[in-house]
Design an enzyme around this catalytic site. Structure first.
Site, mmCIF file in Angstrom:
data_model
loop_
_atom_site.group_PDB
_atom_site.id
_atom_site.type_symbol
_atom_site.label_atom_id
_atom_site.label_comp_id
_atom_site.label_asym_id
_atom_site.label_seq_id
_atom_site.Cartn_x
_atom_site.Cartn_y
_atom_site.Cartn_z
ATOM 1 N N LYS A 64 0.822 -1.201 0.000
ATOM 2 C CA LYS A 64 0.000 0.000 0.000
ATOM 3 C C LYS A 64 0.870 1.272 0.000
ATOM 4 O O LYS A 64 2.086 1.202 0.159
ATOM 5 C CB LYS A 64 -0.936 -0.009 1.213
HETATM 6 C C1 LIG Z 1 -5.387 -4.124 0.506
HETATM 7 C C2 LIG Z 1 -6.833 -3.930 0.545
HETATM 8 C C3 LIG Z 1 -7.623 -4.389 1.609
HETATM 9 C C4 LIG Z 1 -7.129 -5.280 2.687
HETATM 10 O O1 LIG Z 1 -5.991 -4.918 3.307
HETATM 11 P P1 LIG Z 1 -5.017 -5.972 4.021
HETATM 12 O O2 LIG Z 1 -4.218 -5.063 4.904
HETATM 13 O O3 LIG Z 1 -4.178 -6.594 2.959
HETATM 14 O O4 LIG Z 1 -5.838 -6.922 4.784
HETATM 15 C C5 LIG Z 1 -8.974 -4.076 1.592
HETATM 16 N N1 LIG Z 1 -9.530 -3.386 0.604
HETATM 17 C C6 LIG Z 1 -8.803 -2.947 -0.444
HETATM 18 C C7 LIG Z 1 -9.473 -2.158 -1.515
HETATM 19 C C8 LIG Z 1 -7.442 -3.222 -0.522
HETATM 20 O O5 LIG Z 1 -6.752 -2.822 -1.586
#
Ligand SMILES: *Cc1c(COP(=O)(O)O)cnc(C)c1O
Length: 397
Positions: free
Chosen positions: A186
């Site tokens: 992210k």
């Molecule tokens: C990455 C992501 C998540 C979940 O995040 P994690 O930390 O990997 O559990 C949820 N929604 C979206 C749109 C994402 O891109």
């Protein structure tokens, strides 16, 4: 999404603060921790940056969605409206609570189509969950109007659009609850982590208790604390929170570089006839983590995607045939394949996703390509990439 591109001395310093005391947990051990409260500090800084009253840090973005839903009182049999284009975490979090994911079409914003949301509302609907995919947002004004009329919770999944804004407000802060992920890919990362923001004191208190086994966090003897309701463990570790604290400092610099690089790529593609761009709702500003564009039809889009790959342009995604982000790839959800029995509410109330018509979503996703925007590219690399993308796409349209 470049948190991993910029792990440096600042992150190491924050982590070392924790390693030197050895207090890896966010709660308690007051005497041993040399006054380091990384999770607490992150929460205060993040709430401030996101223009929200409260922030609850969590172990993942998926945990943040689960905790946000639970905090708003959503449970077995409640229907949550979500888009066909998102990450699997959306329905995972809903199903984890015994609630029912109701999938509806997206539009050319690549997020929930307000008209489709309107049509999906039933007496069991409790929440609308727009997902701000690939750096830009849903039409939040239209969705909020619908939620207000029907008395529904508006829960923003801003995991892929941190730092974007709508009507001047940071994404995640417009609805009743906003969710973020700090996983390793992210925009900013904790290694693993997530956060919920809200302006509602009740939801914040619920989130605080729920993510820590129901602990009411009153007094300073954990063992003696009370548990006003059932909870779970979605705590973040102090080590992960420390990484995030350093990353948060870098967010605005990341957004600036993303915008610069995005603009170079976009200008190059704007000159190609037949290429159009994802619609950003009026009043919105993307976080520029992706450049998302459309080709005239599915066939040309597949050709363009292949041409990009043949030209060695990396990190261009065709989500339509991807396993993780679009309904086409979710055979396990369509056929409700779970390890154990699902609750009767889920079995009875789920749409038959093998039969539901998502042709409107198909018509958009079949024509969409997204290019990741990295921040580590040199000026020359961005220019070369723009040229390579332009040539590859122009060769097929
Ligand atoms: C990455 C992501 C998540 C979940 O995040 P994690 O930390 O990997 O559990 C949820 N929604 C979206 C749109 C994402 O891109």
């Amino acid at each position: 999404m470049p948190g991993f591109e910029i792990f440096g001395a600042e992150e190491r310093k924050q982590v070392n603060d924790v390693l030197e005391t050895g207090v890896l947990m966010r709660y308690g051990f007051d005497g041993m921790r040399n006054n380091h409260w990384k999770a607490k500090e992150f929460e205060n800084a993040f709430a401030k940056r996101m223009g929200a009253e409260y922030c609850q840090l969590l172990s993942s973005g998926t945990a943040s969605l689960t905790v946000a839903l639970a905090s708003a009182g959503i449970g077995a049999g409640d229907e949550v409206i979500m888009p066909t284009f998102t990450f699997v975490a959306s329905f995972e979090s809903i199903l984890a609570l015994g609630a029912i994911p109701i999938l509806v079409d997206i539009d050319d914003t690549l997020t929930l189509d307000p008209k489709a949301v309107q049509e999906a509302i039933t007496p069991k609907t409790k929440c609308v969950m727009p997902v701000h995919m690939c750096g830009s947002m849903a039409d939040l004004r239209a969705l909020k109007a619908i939620c207000d009329i029907h008395n529904l919770i508006l829960l923003e999944d801003a995991c892929q659009a941190i730092g974007g804004t709508y009507e001047g407000k940071p994404l995640g802060s417009y609805g009743d609850l906003g969710c973020f992920s700090f996983d390793y890919v992210k925009t900013i990362t904790c290694g693993e982590g997530g956060a919920v923001i809200t302006n509602k004191a009740k939801f914040a208190q619920h989130a605080d208790h729920y993510q820590d086994h129901g602990h009411d966090h009153i007094g300073n003897d954990r063992g003696a604390e009370n548990h006003p309701f059932l909870g779970y463990n979605f705590r973040i570790s102090e080590l992960n929170a420390a990484v995030g604290l350093a990353q948060l400092e870098k967010l605005d610099g990341i957004l600036k570089t993303q915008k610069e690089n995005y603009t170079v790529l976009r200008k190059a593609l704007e000159s190609i006839e037949g290429v159009t761009f994802r619609r950003v709702p009026e009043g919105g500003e993307e976080n520029y983590s992706f450049l998302n564009f459309f080709l005239p039809n599915e066939e040309l889009t597949k050709k363009a995607h292949k041409a990009l790959s043949d030209a060695s342009v990396d990190a261009c995604f065709y989500w339509y045939t991807n396993n993780w982000h679009y309904i086409n790839g979710w055979e396990h959800l369509r056929n409700l394949k779970s390890l154990g029995n699902l609750s009767s509410e889920v079995r009875n109330q789920m749409q038959d996703l093998n039969k539901t018509d998502f042709s409107k979503s198909d018509a958009i996703m079949g024509r969409t390509i997204s290019s990741l925007v990295k921040i580590g590219w040199t000026e020359k690399q961005v220019k070369d990439r723009a040229e390579a993308m332009k040539n590859a796409i122009a060769s097929v349209v």
